[in-house]
Design a protein around this motif. Structure first.
Motif, mmCIF file in Angstrom:
data_model
loop_
_atom_site.group_PDB
_atom_site.id
_atom_site.type_symbol
_atom_site.label_atom_id
_atom_site.label_comp_id
_atom_site.label_asym_id
_atom_site.label_seq_id
_atom_site.Cartn_x
_atom_site.Cartn_y
_atom_site.Cartn_z
ATOM 1 N N GLY A 232 -42.951 11.042 62.663
ATOM 2 C CA GLY A 232 -42.717 9.770 63.354
ATOM 3 C C GLY A 232 -43.444 9.672 64.677
ATOM 4 N N THR A 233 -43.835 8.437 65.025
ATOM 5 C CA THR A 233 -44.470 8.145 66.309
ATOM 6 C C THR A 233 -43.820 6.906 66.898
ATOM 7 O OG1 THR A 233 -46.573 9.012 65.484
ATOM 8 C CG2 THR A 233 -46.650 7.697 67.495
ATOM 9 N N ILE A 234 -43.446 6.967 68.171
ATOM 10 C CA ILE A 234 -42.850 5.802 68.830
ATOM 11 C C ILE A 234 -43.959 4.811 69.186
ATOM 12 C CG2 ILE A 234 -41.597 4.991 70.856
ATOM 13 C CD1 ILE A 234 -40.196 7.719 70.931
ATOM 14 N N LYS A 235 -43.822 3.595 68.679
ATOM 15 C CA LYS A 235 -44.750 2.512 68.991
ATOM 16 C C LYS A 235 -43.925 1.295 69.409
ATOM 17 C CE LYS A 235 -48.697 4.515 67.943
ATOM 18 N NZ LYS A 235 -49.489 4.132 66.757
ATOM 19 N N GLY A 236 -43.752 1.127 70.719
ATOM 20 C CA GLY A 236 -42.954 0.013 71.216
ATOM 21 C C GLY A 236 -41.516 0.132 70.769
ATOM 22 N N ASN A 237 -41.033 -0.892 70.074
ATOM 23 C CA ASN A 237 -39.640 -0.914 69.616
ATOM 24 C C ASN A 237 -39.510 -0.496 68.153
ATOM 25 O OD1 ASN A 237 -38.624 -1.815 72.115
ATOM 26 N ND2 ASN A 237 -39.152 -3.935 71.598
ATOM 27 N N SER A 238 -40.380 0.403 67.724
ATOM 28 C CA SER A 238 -40.291 0.866 66.343
ATOM 29 C C SER A 238 -40.758 2.310 66.231
ATOM 30 C CB SER A 238 -41.124 -0.024 65.414
ATOM 31 O OG SER A 238 -42.498 0.063 65.741
ATOM 32 N N LEU A 239 -40.319 2.947 65.143
ATOM 33 C CA LEU A 239 -40.763 4.285 64.794
ATOM 34 C C LEU A 239 -41.784 4.136 63.682
ATOM 35 C CD1 LEU A 239 -40.229 7.427 65.120
ATOM 36 C CD2 LEU A 239 -38.702 7.177 63.144
ATOM 37 N N GLU A 240 -43.010 4.526 63.952
ATOM 38 C CA GLU A 240 -44.066 4.434 62.951
ATOM 39 C C GLU A 240 -44.025 5.687 62.090
ATOM 40 O OE1 GLU A 240 -48.660 4.607 63.551
ATOM 41 O OE2 GLU A 240 -48.032 2.510 63.795
ATOM 42 N N VAL A 241 -43.832 5.502 60.786
ATOM 43 C CA VAL A 241 -43.601 6.608 59.864
ATOM 44 C C VAL A 241 -44.909 7.042 59.210
ATOM 45 C CG1 VAL A 241 -42.414 7.297 57.737
ATOM 46 C CG2 VAL A 241 -41.253 5.832 59.404
ATOM 47 N N ASN A 242 -45.106 8.350 59.134
ATOM 48 C CA ASN A 242 -46.195 8.901 58.348
ATOM 49 C C ASN A 242 -45.765 8.853 56.884
ATOM 50 O OD1 ASN A 242 -47.784 10.837 56.835
ATOM 51 N ND2 ASN A 242 -48.517 11.664 58.781
ATOM 52 N N ASP A 243 -46.293 7.880 56.139
ATOM 53 C CA ASP A 243 -45.814 7.646 54.783
ATOM 54 C C ASP A 243 -46.075 8.827 53.856
ATOM 55 O OD1 ASP A 243 -44.986 5.202 55.642
ATOM 56 O OD2 ASP A 243 -46.518 4.042 54.587
ATOM 57 N N VAL A 278 -39.831 1.673 61.263
ATOM 58 C CA VAL A 278 -38.369 1.613 61.342
ATOM 59 C C VAL A 278 -38.017 1.028 62.705
ATOM 60 C CG1 VAL A 278 -36.249 2.970 61.419
ATOM 61 C CG2 VAL A 278 -38.074 3.600 59.832
ATOM 62 N N PRO A 279 -37.162 -0.005 62.756
ATOM 63 C CA PRO A 279 -36.834 -0.623 64.041
ATOM 64 C C PRO A 279 -36.062 0.310 64.958
ATOM 65 C CG PRO A 279 -35.391 -1.469 62.326
ATOM 66 C CD PRO A 279 -36.438 -0.635 61.644
ATOM 67 N N ILE A 280 -36.363 0.240 66.239
ATOM 68 C CA ILE A 280 -35.614 0.962 67.261
ATOM 69 C C ILE A 280 -34.939 -0.066 68.157
ATOM 70 C CG2 ILE A 280 -35.744 2.515 69.246
ATOM 71 C CD1 ILE A 280 -38.180 3.807 67.965
ATOM 72 N N LEU A 281 -33.624 -0.129 68.093
ATOM 73 C CA LEU A 281 -32.888 -1.093 68.905
ATOM 74 C C LEU A 281 -32.668 -0.516 70.297
ATOM 75 C CD1 LEU A 281 -30.283 -2.355 66.288
ATOM 76 C CD2 LEU A 281 -32.541 -3.263 66.817
ATOM 77 N N PRO A 282 -32.715 -1.348 71.341
ATOM 78 C CA PRO A 282 -32.554 -0.842 72.713
ATOM 79 C C PRO A 282 -31.159 -0.277 72.935
ATOM 80 C CG PRO A 282 -32.527 -3.243 72.665
ATOM 81 C CD PRO A 282 -32.950 -2.802 71.303
ATOM 82 N N PRO A 283 -31.037 0.814 73.717
ATOM 83 C CA PRO A 283 -29.723 1.425 73.959
ATOM 84 C C PRO A 283 -28.891 0.590 74.923
ATOM 85 C CG PRO A 283 -31.392 2.540 75.254
ATOM 86 C CD PRO A 283 -32.120 1.554 74.393
ATOM 87 N N ALA A 284 -27.582 0.798 74.865
ATOM 88 C CA ALA A 284 -26.678 0.111 75.794
ATOM 89 C C ALA A 284 -26.798 0.734 77.183
ATOM 90 C CB ALA A 284 -25.249 0.210 75.292
ATOM 91 N N SER A 713 -26.741 3.599 66.282
ATOM 92 C CA SER A 713 -28.012 4.290 66.482
ATOM 93 C C SER A 713 -28.156 4.826 67.899
ATOM 94 C CB SER A 713 -29.183 3.347 66.167
ATOM 95 O OG SER A 713 -29.171 2.216 67.019
ATOM 96 N N ASP A 714 -27.354 4.316 68.850
ATOM 97 C CA ASP A 714 -27.437 4.868 70.205
ATOM 98 C C ASP A 714 -26.336 5.896 70.479
ATOM 99 O OD1 ASP A 714 -25.444 2.989 70.271
ATOM 100 O OD2 ASP A 714 -26.223 1.884 72.000
ATOM 101 N N GLY A 715 -25.757 6.472 69.409
ATOM 102 C CA GLY A 715 -24.983 7.692 69.566
ATOM 103 C C GLY A 715 -23.484 7.579 69.677
ATOM 104 N N VAL A 716 -22.893 6.406 69.449
ATOM 105 C CA VAL A 716 -21.432 6.286 69.465
ATOM 106 C C VAL A 716 -20.904 6.645 68.086
ATOM 107 C CG1 VAL A 716 -19.463 4.753 69.787
ATOM 108 C CG2 VAL A 716 -21.486 4.510 71.226
ATOM 109 N N THR A 717 -19.886 7.504 68.031
ATOM 110 C CA THR A 717 -19.355 7.955 66.752
ATOM 111 C C THR A 717 -17.836 7.891 66.736
ATOM 112 O OG1 THR A 717 -19.194 10.271 67.454
ATOM 113 C CG2 THR A 717 -21.273 9.569 66.469
ATOM 114 N N MET A 718 -17.285 7.743 65.532
ATOM 115 C CA MET A 718 -15.849 7.930 65.322
ATOM 116 C C MET A 718 -15.633 8.326 63.873
ATOM 117 S SD MET A 718 -14.172 4.122 65.260
ATOM 118 C CE MET A 718 -14.778 2.819 64.194
ATOM 119 N N ALA A 719 -14.611 9.131 63.646
ATOM 120 C CA ALA A 719 -14.286 9.628 62.309
ATOM 121 C C ALA A 719 -12.818 9.380 62.031
ATOM 122 C CB ALA A 719 -14.606 11.111 62.203
ATOM 123 N N LEU A 720 -12.535 8.634 60.955
ATOM 124 C CA LEU A 720 -11.170 8.297 60.570
ATOM 125 C C LEU A 720 -10.776 9.168 59.384
ATOM 126 C CD1 LEU A 720 -12.645 5.729 61.820
ATOM 127 C CD2 LEU A 720 -10.916 4.374 60.678
#
Length: 757
Positions: A232-243, A278-284, A713-720
């Motif tokens: 993967g390579t970060i390109k702006g707001n996306s992850l460019e995948v080596n197919d 792959v889209p990269i959404l901005p973190p909170a 995607s910015d790392g918040v988790t919960m397990a029920l």
């Protein structure tokens, strides 16, 4: 100014002995426990080092803590609490080994073998951080390192978000489990998925892929890990995948799930990894805000689309489509493929009997041990008087076996009987290449243990005209060129569709089809066809399927009319279907048909649909759906499902959901039932503002507590899990909220609360 960490200061003070006025009292630095599991497969006896990340975005050169992995791959070290951004690096050495999944042995890994995880915490404190280290987390580190600014906070966030979207889980947060271990069978859904990915990397190394032809297994493993780090390579707001790299992992993962010596997870399929970007959404802005975003997304999407009241948009649309297509023609039914096989074989059989090439007046058509139907040569137009010679052979009557009615077997009678649903037709030649037919759906009664039907108990199913004896009728054009079928067409009405119990779903159908049957060699035949099928109920057309040119059925026949056990190799339909307010357009492929253990059921074990679905004249879903059954030939459909009699099932869906007045929702789901009373699901959705990964693990329905996880995607988790009243909401192992599962109230760490309901 010389900057010193708390640990450095403490060590300096502790080392200052002598001096008359110095007390020399030792100082203990505040520390944070850093724990986790290292795997490729499980790494035993490997060295663990932690390195601070400098302001320049580079990994430090001096370890701030060190340790060693245990035989289960676990480790625990302590670092200063004021170090918030750091690398956990696991490296090989003289006594280090990897429990290699592909070879099944412990492979030595030298000092040059390294795996890393990058950690960015929000605040200091004497808390414990737990995170995994694997080739998947190494991808994240290399991707962040390779971006402008190196291991900056922004690049770390982007790389983690990008790969959480890419894999469908966070490699940092999911504990590694070796796919070939006993623990894999009871791992949760995301652990199983990750274990297959890690085993795929092992498979690539063992097979010397990606140009890794080193002389030792450990060196090959290190080579592959190094190569896939460039995925993967970060390109702006996306992850460019080596197919190419993504595709290589896909291929290896498919081989892994098919090999039970490597794969003990029970998973029978794996969805392909993303290609392209792959889209990269901005973190909170903060951990608490990230938690609020997660719950806002769950409230807006999951509960609105599908809920316990079955009133979500997906629920309603799925119900509407199901209701519509139950009244329509279903090319998913196997009538079409069976009709193509029996009608052509039946005509050939009649011609052979008339020519004296065969003396038997009956022909049974099988797929392995499963009877698809049969044909008989008759001397009358009704198909009731069997022919006795070539001279009196007038018609051929064939019957398609649809279903043995569940629960219809009788006991204690003489004779015992059972009921069977069939589609029967009689074909009469009217010229060299022209034929007419009459047909009906029929509920038959058969004597157990004998090929004998109680004809007087036959019940006609469907409505074919104004009189009780009315039948579906039509014409067939059938032309042979030597041994090759050059033209086949059928036009007319067809039998009613029925349910498993012989009840009519439609009154009848209308078919306009043309086809060719060609020999492809090695006893393989291809039936290529196109046309339209319509369903009629109460005098009205209630559904229609148009089948485009290019659709085909491919079979392997041991001899004329007898298909081998896995004979239906592929059934591909390019279709456009309408029923009520519902529409479907795309390509439907069914393949790998086989019989169950007792030969009563014969069906495709793989199905895929690529296209779009719509209701109320608006697009509902576009994408791909795949279904698969494994070990169907070991399943006895005559017996109840049990721990020793079940079929492994899997389903994968990927595409876009479109709901009026809502943003389009990108969604992927992978579900499986790999053991009796056991199921699991992993999934992801992206509404443009949030990307959420989720999983459900139900290892033993009704006995073991169900585990449900959510992670943004910015790392918040919960397990029920189980019957707990509340669950902690975490961001980088720090509690940022508490969800009360009974009331739906969420209390955030900043004192704010809200309701999920």
């Amino acid at each position: 100014m010389l900057k010193m960490t708390t640990l450095t200061l403490a060590l300096t003070l502790a080392g200052c002995g002598g001096g008359g006025d110095s007390a020399g009292t030792p100082t203990t630095a505040a520390s944070r426990t850093v724990a986790g599991t290292a795997a490729k497969g499980i790494l035993k006896g490997a060295t663990v080092n932690a390195y601070a990340i400098g302001a320049d975005g580079k990994q430090g050169t001096t370890a701030i803590a060190t340790g060693t992995t245990l035989n289960d791959g676990s480790f625990s070290i302590k670092i200063p609490t004021d170090v918030l951004s750091f690398i956990v690096e696991v490296s090989g050495g003289p006594n280090a080994t990897s429990a290699d999944e592909a070879s099944g042995v412990d492979v030595p890994v030298g000092a040059g073998f390294k795996l890393r995880n990058v950690v960015k915490l929000a605040a200091a404190g004497e808390t414990t951080y737990t995170g995994s280290v694997s080739p998947l987390t190494e991808m994240i580190v290399k991707t962040a390192e390779g971006a402008s600014g190196g291991l900056s906070a922004a690049n770390i966030d982007s790389a983690k978000a990008g790969f959480a979207a890419f894999f469908g889980f966070s490699p940092e947060q999911v504990k590694p489990v070796n796919s070939n271990s006993a623990a894999a069978a009871t791992a949760n859904a995301q652990e199983k998925l990750q274990s297959v990915m890690l085993a795929a990397i092992s498979k690539l190394a063992k097979d010397g892929k990606l140009g890794c032809a080193e002389t030792t297994p450990g060196a090959q493993l290190g080579c592959v890990v190094g190569k896939i780090g460039a995925l993967g390579t970060i390109k702006g707001n996306s992850l460019e995948v080596n197919d190419a790299l993504s595709g290589a992992i896909d291929t290896a993962a498919t081989e892994v799930v098919a090999d039970t010596t490597i794969n003990q997870t029970g998973n029978t399929s794996v969805a392909p990894l993303p290609k392209g970007t792959v889209p990269i959404l901005p973190p909170a802005a903060s951990g608490v805000q990230a938690a609020k975003n997660l719950f806002a997304s769950l409230r807006s999407n999951l509960t609105a689309l599908s809920n316990g009241n079955h009133s979500g948009a997906i629920d309603l649309r799925a119900d509407a489509m199901r209701a519509d297509f139950e009244q329509a023609v279903a090319p998913l039914d196997d009538d079409l493929s069976k009709w193509m096989q029996l009608s052509t074989n039946g005509i050939d059989f009649l011609r052979a009997y008339q020519a004296g090439s065969t003396t038997s007046n009956t022909l049974e058509v099988y797929a392995g041990a499963t009877k698809l139907g049969g044909c008989g040569v008759y001397s009358d137009a009704d198909g009731s008087v069997a022919a006795t010679s070539a001279a009196d052979a007038l018609t051929v009557g064939c019957s398609i076996v649809r279903k043995t009615v569940p629960g219809s077997y009788t006991t204690g009678l003489s004779p015992n009987t059972y009921k069977r649903v069939t589609a029967a037709f009689t074909i009469t030649p009217v010229g060299d290449t022209s034929y007419t037919y009459v047909s009906r759906a029929r509920l038959e009664t058969w004597n157990v243990g004998a090929s004998e039907r109680n004809r007087n108990l036959d019940v006609t199913v469907g409505v074919y005209g104004d009189t009780p004896n009315a039948r579906a009728t039509g014409s067939i054009n059938y032309v042979r060129n030597g041994n090759t079928l050059s033209t086949f067409s059928v036009e007319g009405t067809m039998p009613a569709r029925t349910d498993d119990y012989g009840n009519a779903v439609t009154d009848r159908a209308s078919w306009t089809l043309s086809a060719t049957r060609t020999a492809e060699g090695n006893k393989t035949f291809k039936y290529a066809f196109s046309g339209a099928i319509a369903a009629i109920k109460a005098g009205q057309q209630v559904g229609k399927v148009s089948i485009a040119a290019g659709s085909f059925l491919r079979t392997v026949e041991a001899n004329e009319g007898r298909i081998v056990a896995t004979g239906v190799k592929e059934f591909s339909l390019s279709l456009a279907a309408e029923a009520g307010g519902s529409k479907a357009a795309g390509t439907l492929v069914m393949s790998e048909a086989m019989a169950d253990k007792n030969g009563q059921e014969y069906m495709p074990t793989k199905l895929s649909f690529t296209g779009n679905l719509a209701t109320a004249n608006a697009e509902f879903f576009t994408g791909t759906l795949k279904l698969q059954q494994t070990d169907f030939d070991k399943f006895d459909s005559a017996l109840p499902e049990s721990a020793t009699n079940y079929v492994k099932k899997s389903a994968a869906l990927a595409g876009k959901l479109s709901i009026p007045n809502r943003p389009a929702l990108g969604i992927s789901l992978n579900a499986g039932s790999n053991a009796f009373h056991s199921s699991s699901l992993t999934g992801q959705y992206n509404d443009g503002a949030s990307l959420i990964n989720f999983s459900v693990t139900d290892a033993n329905h009704g006995v073991t507590p169900k585990l449900t996880t959510f992670a943004s995607s910015d790392g918040v988790t919960m397990a029920l899990s189980g019957a707990a009243d509340s669950v902690d909401v975490l961001k980088d192992n720090a509690k940022v909220g508490v969800l009360n599962l009974k009331t739906g109230r969420i209390d955030y760490a900043d004192g704010i609360f809200e309701s999920l309901k």
